[in-house]
Structures are given as C-alpha cells and as structure tokens.
Design a protein around this motif. Sequence first.
Motif, mmCIF file in Angstrom:
data_model
loop_
_atom_site.group_PDB
_atom_site.id
_atom_site.type_symbol
_atom_site.label_atom_id
_atom_site.label_comp_id
_atom_site.label_asym_id
_atom_site.label_seq_id
_atom_site.Cartn_x
_atom_site.Cartn_y
_atom_site.Cartn_z
ATOM 1 N N ALA A 31 17.492 0.209 5.399
ATOM 2 C CA ALA A 31 17.316 1.354 6.291
ATOM 3 C C ALA A 31 17.548 2.652 5.529
ATOM 4 C CB ALA A 31 18.263 1.257 7.482
ATOM 5 N N ASP A 32 18.547 2.663 4.678
ATOM 6 C CA ASP A 32 18.840 3.872 3.924
ATOM 7 C C ASP A 32 17.843 4.134 2.799
ATOM 8 O OD1 ASP A 32 20.956 4.626 5.488
ATOM 9 O OD2 ASP A 32 22.461 3.700 4.221
ATOM 10 N N SER A 33 17.228 3.086 2.270
ATOM 11 C CA SER A 33 16.278 3.306 1.177
ATOM 12 C C SER A 33 14.836 3.422 1.663
ATOM 13 C CB SER A 33 16.392 2.190 0.137
ATOM 14 O OG SER A 33 16.006 0.952 0.699
ATOM 15 N N ASP A 34 14.398 2.558 2.564
ATOM 16 C CA ASP A 34 12.999 2.524 2.988
ATOM 17 C C ASP A 34 12.797 2.784 4.471
ATOM 18 O OD1 ASP A 34 12.194 1.897 0.414
ATOM 19 O OD2 ASP A 34 12.361 -0.247 0.748
ATOM 20 N N GLY A 35 13.856 3.109 5.192
ATOM 21 C CA GLY A 35 13.749 3.315 6.629
ATOM 22 C C GLY A 35 13.565 4.770 6.999
ATOM 23 N N SER A 36 13.148 4.987 8.243
ATOM 24 C CA SER A 36 13.045 6.336 8.768
ATOM 25 C C SER A 36 13.266 6.286 10.267
ATOM 26 C CB SER A 36 11.679 6.953 8.457
ATOM 27 O OG SER A 36 10.658 6.259 9.139
ATOM 28 N N PHE A 49 10.220 0.984 8.912
ATOM 29 C CA PHE A 49 10.385 0.614 7.514
ATOM 30 C C PHE A 49 8.992 0.619 6.909
ATOM 31 C CE2 PHE A 49 13.971 -1.390 9.575
ATOM 32 C CZ PHE A 49 15.005 -1.200 8.684
ATOM 33 N N GLY A 50 8.836 1.185 5.736
ATOM 34 C CA GLY A 50 7.563 1.185 5.040
ATOM 35 C C GLY A 50 7.730 0.604 3.646
ATOM 36 N N HIS A 71 10.615 -6.000 17.223
ATOM 37 C CA HIS A 71 9.874 -5.135 16.318
ATOM 38 C C HIS A 71 8.455 -5.650 16.157
ATOM 39 C CE1 HIS A 71 11.314 -8.489 13.937
ATOM 40 N NE2 HIS A 71 10.326 -8.249 13.092
ATOM 41 N N LYS A 72 7.604 -4.811 15.572
ATOM 42 C CA LYS A 72 6.237 -5.209 15.270
ATOM 43 C C LYS A 72 5.950 -4.895 13.815
ATOM 44 C CE LYS A 72 4.325 -4.663 19.854
ATOM 45 N NZ LYS A 72 3.313 -4.008 20.679
ATOM 46 N N THR A 73 5.134 -5.738 13.200
ATOM 47 C CA THR A 73 4.739 -5.554 11.806
ATOM 48 C C THR A 73 3.279 -5.115 11.769
ATOM 49 O OG1 THR A 73 6.268 -7.302 11.158
ATOM 50 C CG2 THR A 73 4.606 -6.693 9.558
ATOM 51 N N TYR A 74 2.993 -4.112 10.932
ATOM 52 C CA TYR A 74 1.641 -3.577 10.795
ATOM 53 C C TYR A 74 1.224 -3.589 9.327
ATOM 54 C CZ TYR A 74 2.655 -1.654 15.410
ATOM 55 O OH TYR A 74 2.996 -1.510 16.727
ATOM 56 N N GLY A 75 -0.061 -3.719 9.088
ATOM 57 C CA GLY A 75 -0.559 -3.607 7.731
ATOM 58 C C GLY A 75 -1.477 -4.749 7.378
ATOM 59 N N PRO A 76 -2.099 -4.661 6.236
ATOM 60 C CA PRO A 76 -1.987 -3.581 5.265
ATOM 61 C C PRO A 76 -2.761 -2.348 5.722
ATOM 62 C CG PRO A 76 -3.570 -5.183 4.489
ATOM 63 C CD PRO A 76 -3.006 -5.709 5.780
ATOM 64 N N SER A 82 -7.702 5.802 -1.313
ATOM 65 C CA SER A 82 -6.382 6.012 -1.909
ATOM 66 C C SER A 82 -6.228 5.175 -3.160
ATOM 67 C CB SER A 82 -5.286 5.647 -0.904
ATOM 68 O OG SER A 82 -4.022 5.726 -1.530
ATOM 69 N N LYS A 83 -5.575 5.749 -4.159
ATOM 70 C CA LYS A 83 -5.329 5.006 -5.393
ATOM 71 C C LYS A 83 -4.022 4.208 -5.317
ATOM 72 C CE LYS A 83 -3.047 8.894 -7.676
ATOM 73 N NZ LYS A 83 -3.021 9.768 -8.816
ATOM 74 N N TYR A 84 -3.285 4.356 -4.214
ATOM 75 C CA TYR A 84 -2.000 3.684 -4.071
ATOM 76 C C TYR A 84 -2.159 2.326 -3.404
ATOM 77 C CZ TYR A 84 -0.417 8.356 -5.165
ATOM 78 O OH TYR A 84 -0.224 9.557 -5.774
ATOM 79 N N ALA A 85 -1.157 1.484 -3.593
ATOM 80 C CA ALA A 85 -1.166 0.151 -2.993
ATOM 81 C C ALA A 85 -1.119 0.256 -1.466
ATOM 82 C CB ALA A 85 0.027 -0.651 -3.503
ATOM 83 N N PRO A 86 -1.669 -0.719 -0.778
ATOM 84 C CA PRO A 86 -1.619 -0.711 0.690
ATOM 85 C C PRO A 86 -0.166 -0.741 1.189
ATOM 86 C CG PRO A 86 -3.083 -2.424 -0.102
ATOM 87 C CD PRO A 86 -2.384 -1.868 -1.296
ATOM 88 N N MET A 87 0.056 -0.097 2.326
ATOM 89 C CA MET A 87 1.382 -0.051 2.928
ATOM 90 C C MET A 87 1.479 -1.033 4.082
ATOM 91 S SD MET A 87 3.587 2.143 1.704
ATOM 92 C CE MET A 87 4.689 2.538 3.030
ATOM 93 N N TYR A 88 2.660 -1.589 4.231
ATOM 94 C CA TYR A 88 3.007 -2.424 5.369
ATOM 95 C C TYR A 88 4.148 -1.724 6.090
ATOM 96 C CZ TYR A 88 0.335 -5.927 2.871
ATOM 97 O OH TYR A 88 -0.672 -6.592 2.222
ATOM 98 N N ARG A 89 4.172 -1.847 7.402
ATOM 99 C CA ARG A 89 5.217 -1.182 8.185
ATOM 100 C C ARG A 89 5.816 -2.110 9.211
ATOM 101 N NH1 ARG A 89 4.756 4.749 8.028
ATOM 102 N NH2 ARG A 89 3.002 5.082 6.690
#
Length: 134
Positions: A31-36, A49-50, A71-76, A82-89
Amino acid sequence: MIGPQIIALSNGTIRTMTNKQHSLGYLQAMADSDGSIGKYGSAVTIVQFGQTQKTVIDLISSHLAYLNIEHKTYGPWNSNGSKYAPMYRIRIQKKTAVRRFMKLIGFRHPARLAKANTLRKYWDKGTIARPTPA
C-alpha cells in the motif's frame, strides 16, 4: 492458501508469523509503495494498487481475499502507442471494503496518510486512516 512464514530478524531471532500477520505486513508494504487513495466521481473513495507485473497483482489479490476485503482486478491496460509495459490494477471501491482496508491495513506513507485523512469527511465518523506508530 497462504501459509505461515518463518522470518529471520536482523537481531538474529527467528519469528513465525501467522497467515494474517503475513498478509497484513505484505499489504501494508505494498500500500505504501504501489497503493493510492482518492476520490472517484462525486463521493466514492477508492483504494487502488497499480503494477506492471501480473504475478504481483495476483499475490496482492490473494492477500486481500484472505482478509475478506472485496476488490476487483483490472488489466492489462496500456495507453494507445505507449512504450511502457501494460498496467494491472486492483480497485477497492465498496464503502465496507474501503473501511475494512483502512481499519486493518491503512497507510504509513505520509502523503497517502494525509490524503486518506482529508477524505474522512465522506465517512460517518473519525479518521479512515490508521495513525502512524509511535
């Protein structure tokens, strides 16, 4: 199922953590590193979380499920071109689930903790973030 973990501490002692302790510790760190936390729409508070690693999202999801946090999971998801890797949330959006998350896990990161506390007006009473340990 997530099993008990044996942890070697820096002072040389060894401690066995229960499943719940392990899940809480892992989720607090994530939560502290990847949460919002933020407001979505008119008055819905969400915790997210991303991550670009699907395996990390799956692990976070399993810990949340173990603690009965809906909770629910989304992605990719990826921006067009975008040149970046796909995100999962992972999104925690139901009021009861956000309350449970904040009661059990909360945030320790000062900016996230402050933001969580400013959103408390959308809740019945009190703070929605856990205080930092003394």
